[in-house]
Design a protein around this motif. Sequence first.
Motif, PDB file in Angstrom:
ATOM      1  N   LEU A 116       0.810  -1.221  -0.065  1.00 38.69           N
ATOM      2  CA  LEU A 116      -0.036  -0.103   0.048  1.00 38.69           C
ATOM      3  C   LEU A 116       0.804   1.261   0.106  1.00 38.69           C
ATOM      4  CD1 LEU A 116      -2.406  -1.325   2.506  1.00 38.69           C
ATOM      5  CD2 LEU A 116      -3.080  -0.330   0.391  1.00 38.69           C
ATOM      6  N   GLY A 117       2.142   1.416  -0.405  1.00 39.24           N
ATOM      7  CA  GLY A 117       2.956   2.312  -0.460  1.00 39.24           C
ATOM      8  C   GLY A 117       4.431   1.772  -0.303  1.00 39.24           C
ATOM      9  N   THR A 118       5.352   2.783   0.346  1.00 37.80           N
ATOM     10  CA  THR A 118       6.716   2.373   0.593  1.00 37.80           C
ATOM     11  C   THR A 118       7.128   3.232   1.658  1.00 37.80           C
ATOM     12  OG1 THR A 118       6.966   2.097  -1.795  1.00 37.80           O
ATOM     13  CG2 THR A 118       9.036   2.376  -0.460  1.00 37.80           C
ATOM     14  N   PHE A 119       7.879   2.476   2.452  1.00 36.99           N
ATOM     15  CA  PHE A 119       8.668   2.946   3.853  1.00 36.99           C
ATOM     16  C   PHE A 119      10.066   3.708   3.130  1.00 36.99           C
ATOM     17  CE2 PHE A 119       6.492   1.043   7.432  1.00 36.99           C
ATOM     18  CZ  PHE A 119       5.616   2.329   7.913  1.00 36.99           C
ATOM     19  N   ARG A 120      10.328   4.742   3.128  1.00 34.61           N
ATOM     20  CA  ARG A 120      11.708   5.352   2.767  1.00 34.61           C
ATOM     21  C   ARG A 120      12.366   5.826   3.962  1.00 34.61           C
ATOM     22  NH1 ARG A 120      12.987   9.584   0.499  1.00 34.61           N
ATOM     23  NH2 ARG A 120      14.646   8.932  -0.733  1.00 34.61           N
ATOM     24  N   THR A 121      13.231   4.857   4.372  1.00 32.54           N
ATOM     25  CA  THR A 121      14.123   5.059   5.764  1.00 32.54           C
ATOM     26  C   THR A 121      15.287   5.815   5.710  1.00 32.54           C
ATOM     27  OG1 THR A 121      13.360   2.514   6.364  1.00 32.54           O
ATOM     28  CG2 THR A 121      14.820   3.840   7.822  1.00 32.54           C
ATOM     29  N   LEU A 122      15.117   6.921   6.170  1.00 35.51           N
ATOM     30  CA  LEU A 122      16.515   8.039   6.092  1.00 35.51           C
ATOM     31  C   LEU A 122      17.181   8.222   7.553  1.00 35.51           C
ATOM     32  CD1 LEU A 122      14.525   8.446   3.595  1.00 35.51           C
ATOM     33  CD2 LEU A 122      15.533  10.865   3.888  1.00 35.51           C
ATOM     34  N   LEU A 123      18.327   8.887   7.256  1.00 31.80           N
ATOM     35  CA  LEU A 123      18.725   9.418   8.589  1.00 31.80           C
ATOM     36  C   LEU A 123      18.354  10.936   8.990  1.00 31.80           C
ATOM     37  CD1 LEU A 123      22.653   8.889   8.549  1.00 31.80           C
ATOM     38  CD2 LEU A 123      21.332   8.308  10.681  1.00 31.80           C
ATOM     39  N   PHE A 124      17.992  11.130   9.997  1.00 33.28           N
ATOM     40  CA  PHE A 124      17.683  12.664  10.322  1.00 33.28           C
ATOM     41  C   PHE A 124      18.679  13.322  11.438  1.00 33.28           C
ATOM     42  CE2 PHE A 124      13.921  10.309   8.570  1.00 33.28           C
ATOM     43  CZ  PHE A 124      13.199  11.707   7.878  1.00 33.28           C
ATOM     44  N   ALA A 125      18.724  14.597  11.337  1.00 31.08           N
ATOM     45  CA  ALA A 125      19.791  15.026  12.239  1.00 31.08           C
ATOM     46  C   ALA A 125      19.345  16.603  12.458  1.00 31.08           C
ATOM     47  CB  ALA A 125      21.272  15.097  11.879  1.00 31.08           C
ATOM     48  N   LYS A 126      19.559  17.246  13.357  1.00 29.90           N
ATOM     49  CA  LYS A 126      19.197  18.633  13.564  1.00 29.90           C
ATOM     50  C   LYS A 126      20.422  19.451  12.758  1.00 29.90           C
ATOM     51  CE  LYS A 126      19.394  20.602  17.774  1.00 29.90           C
ATOM     52  NZ  LYS A 126      19.760  20.905  19.067  1.00 29.90           N
ATOM     53  N   LYS A 127      19.709  20.542  12.272  1.00 27.67           N
ATOM     54  CA  LYS A 127      20.283  21.517  11.227  1.00 27.67           C
ATOM     55  C   LYS A 127      21.530  22.465  11.613  1.00 27.67           C
ATOM     56  CE  LYS A 127      16.656  22.117   7.864  1.00 27.67           C
ATOM     57  NZ  LYS A 127      15.600  23.259   7.142  1.00 27.67           N
ATOM     58  N   ASP A 128      21.603  22.223  13.037  1.00 28.06           N
ATOM     59  CA  ASP A 128      22.721  23.044  13.467  1.00 28.06           C
ATOM     60  C   ASP A 128      24.013  22.255  13.296  1.00 28.06           C
ATOM     61  OD1 ASP A 128      22.389  21.246  15.432  1.00 28.06           O
ATOM     62  OD2 ASP A 128      22.106  22.875  17.054  1.00 28.06           O
ATOM     63  N   GLY A 129      23.873  21.064  13.032  1.00 20.07           N
ATOM     64  CA  GLY A 129      25.440  20.273  12.849  1.00 20.07           C
ATOM     65  C   GLY A 129      26.064  20.275  11.251  1.00 20.07           C
ATOM     66  N   THR A 130      27.287  19.938  11.211  1.00 19.08           N
ATOM     67  CA  THR A 130      28.012  20.098   9.894  1.00 19.08           C
ATOM     68  C   THR A 130      27.784  18.771   9.188  1.00 19.08           C
ATOM     69  OG1 THR A 130      30.014  19.151  10.805  1.00 19.08           O
ATOM     70  CG2 THR A 130      29.699  21.606  10.978  1.00 19.08           C
ATOM     71  N   GLU A 131      27.515  17.575   9.666  1.00 20.20           N
ATOM     72  CA  GLU A 131      26.995  16.626   9.088  1.00 20.20           C
ATOM     73  C   GLU A 131      26.094  16.447   7.974  1.00 20.20           C
ATOM     74  OE1 GLU A 131      26.974  16.739  12.081  1.00 20.20           O
ATOM     75  OE2 GLU A 131      28.553  15.802  13.080  1.00 20.20           O
ATOM     76  N   ARG A 132      26.045  16.305   6.669  1.00 19.78           N
ATOM     77  CA  ARG A 132      25.099  16.232   5.840  1.00 19.78           C
ATOM     78  C   ARG A 132      25.303  15.196   4.582  1.00 19.78           C
ATOM     79  NH1 ARG A 132      23.788  18.598   8.859  1.00 19.78           N
ATOM     80  NH2 ARG A 132      22.672  20.682   9.306  1.00 19.78           N
ATOM     81  N   ARG A 133      25.900  14.221   4.965  1.00 16.80           N
ATOM     82  CA  ARG A 133      25.954  12.899   4.259  1.00 16.80           C
ATOM     83  C   ARG A 133      26.161  11.658   5.073  1.00 16.80           C
ATOM     84  NH1 ARG A 133      31.532  13.344   1.219  1.00 16.80           N
ATOM     85  NH2 ARG A 133      31.974  13.639   3.554  1.00 16.80           N
ATOM     86  N   VAL A 134      25.521  10.537   4.807  1.00 20.10           N
ATOM     87  CA  VAL A 134      25.415   9.355   5.693  1.00 20.10           C
ATOM     88  C   VAL A 134      27.001   8.972   6.130  1.00 20.10           C
ATOM     89  CG1 VAL A 134      24.986   7.036   5.537  1.00 20.10           C
ATOM     90  CG2 VAL A 134      23.650   8.593   4.408  1.00 20.10           C
ATOM     91  N   GLU A 135      28.006   9.058   5.381  1.00 19.95           N
ATOM     92  CA  GLU A 135      29.219   8.867   5.926  1.00 19.95           C
ATOM     93  C   GLU A 135      29.661   9.689   6.839  1.00 19.95           C
ATOM     94  OE1 GLU A 135      29.742  10.370   1.391  1.00 19.95           O
ATOM     95  OE2 GLU A 135      28.238   9.074   2.669  1.00 19.95           O
ATOM     96  N   ASP A 136      29.204  10.825   6.902  1.00 21.77           N
ATOM     97  CA  ASP A 136      29.626  11.933   8.016  1.00 21.77           C
ATOM     98  C   ASP A 136      29.374  11.391   9.384  1.00 21.77           C
ATOM     99  OD1 ASP A 136      30.599  13.600   6.101  1.00 21.77           O
ATOM    100  OD2 ASP A 136      29.022  14.888   5.802  1.00 21.77           O
ATOM    101  N   PHE A 137      28.214  10.360   9.499  1.00 22.43           N
ATOM    102  CA  PHE A 137      27.688   9.753  10.838  1.00 22.43           C
ATOM    103  C   PHE A 137      28.478   8.609  11.175  1.00 22.43           C
ATOM    104  CE2 PHE A 137      24.556  12.722   9.310  1.00 22.43           C
ATOM    105  CZ  PHE A 137      24.218  13.521  10.326  1.00 22.43           C
ATOM    106  N   ALA A 138      29.470   8.097  10.462  1.00 23.81           N
ATOM    107  CA  ALA A 138      30.209   6.912  10.819  1.00 23.81           C
ATOM    108  C   ALA A 138      30.775   7.010  12.358  1.00 23.81           C
ATOM    109  CB  ALA A 138      31.429   6.686   9.522  1.00 23.81           C
ATOM    110  N   GLY A 139      30.309   5.861  13.056  1.00 24.00           N
ATOM    111  CA  GLY A 139      30.993   5.837  14.344  1.00 24.00           C
ATOM    112  C   GLY A 139      30.175   6.581  15.467  1.00 24.00           C
ATOM    113  N   ARG A 140      29.144   7.452  14.829  1.00 24.10           N
ATOM    114  CA  ARG A 140      28.376   8.450  15.654  1.00 24.10           C
ATOM    115  C   ARG A 140      27.111   7.524  16.617  1.00 24.10           C
ATOM    116  NH1 ARG A 140      29.714  13.525  14.008  1.00 24.10           N
ATOM    117  NH2 ARG A 140      28.763  14.241  15.991  1.00 24.10           N
ATOM    118  N   ARG A 141      26.495   8.318  17.444  1.00 22.89           N
ATOM    119  CA  ARG A 141      25.280   7.691  18.172  1.00 22.89           C
ATOM    120  C   ARG A 141      24.131   7.848  17.333  1.00 22.89           C
ATOM    121  NH1 ARG A 141      25.529  11.523  23.108  1.00 22.89           N
ATOM    122  NH2 ARG A 141      25.818  12.860  21.024  1.00 22.89           N
ATOM    123  N   ILE A 142      23.652   6.631  16.785  1.00 26.29           N
ATOM    124  CA  ILE A 142      22.354   6.673  16.182  1.00 26.29           C
ATOM    125  C   ILE A 142      20.956   6.094  16.642  1.00 26.29           C
ATOM    126  CG2 ILE A 142      21.554   6.333  13.780  1.00 26.29           C
ATOM    127  CD1 ILE A 142      24.112   8.006  13.526  1.00 26.29           C
TER     128      ILE A 142
END
Length: 372
Positions: A116-142
């Motif tokens: 009945l549709g699709t779940f697109r699963t993404l990373l979300f983060a606050k805009k005040d950070g510098t990380e803007r790519r998935v690889e920027d979050f390597a080793g971080r708390r998710i």
Amino acid sequence: MRLFAVAQVCGLLGVLSGGLLGAVQALAQAQTDAPVRFAYHEFAPYSFTGADGTAQGLAIDLARRLAEADGRTLNAVRASNPAGVIDMLARGEADVSNLLGQTDARAELAPYTSALGTFRTLLFAKKDGTERRVEDFAGRRIGAVSGSVGMKVVKLVPDAQVVPIGSLDQLIMAMMTEQVDAIVAPANGLQSRLRLMGIDPLVDAIEPALAEFPLVFYVSPQRPDLLAAFNAEINGNLTPAEISAFYDIWFGTPTRIIEREIILWGSFLLAIFASGAVIAMRRSMSHARTVKRLGKETEENRLLVDALDGVEAAIAIFDDNFRTVHWNKGFSRAFPEMIGSMKKGDHFVKWSRNPSSAAICLRPSRPMKHAG
């Protein structure tokens, strides 16, 4: 004599088979007449418990639509998380799930309907950070919701430190208070929740999607009749326009620019909750000046309450003694689970300790009178 014995045996078999067939038909009829047990977890706007204690959301509306097409009614049963929903189906304690992502692991426990549709699963983060790519979050708390597919998807982030969290609202709170560096969640559901809270301008969706899953209802292995009925309706009568109309009801639109001042104030509060009521009240003085301009005393209060009820963001107001004066309609929509336990006059500390209190709170410069 032998022919007579054979005739007797055949007659007995006929009676038994007829009785068995009748029993099967009676059981099938009983299942059709009984309410469909709908297992759900707190996952607004797909499924959640409303302020009146009833199950609400997109999944509930769609499931009810499919059930009623076959002359059935729906009876909602709450589970702790997505894994708990599937377990209830496997044990025969429920008949159908809320909308979930289709995975091989779940399919081993319960069959599922057409998508009945699709779940697109993404990373979300606050805009005040510098990380803007998935690889920027390597080793971080998710963070990810316990028992959800997000717990597996988060492992696609290299060396991620996985943090299981109880619900979607608590997941948002953990991100905004920086208990985690980012969160993993279905895009539509999370973005709708952020809009309802009025904080969507403060959060970035990190593209590309980590994973995509077909959106399906799972059905108890003991209810092939229900699976067949749901699929017949989905594939034969439920139109894309009808599905789109259900989505329009529950998913809303991005926050308006005119609400940005209040929304930006909300970002202060989300960080302040962890620091305590004293700091929160000090920071709120900037917004008190806006409230003061609305007028004097009773008229000021009336105008403010009317204005805040017209804002979609979740807002609560406290007096000079840190006691609750008012919360707007947006707050009731965003946090129905809190409304039953909160009341006017409650101290700010009680609100700040509530894990669901990711809201905007204002303190007027002059005490507002408690209504009622």
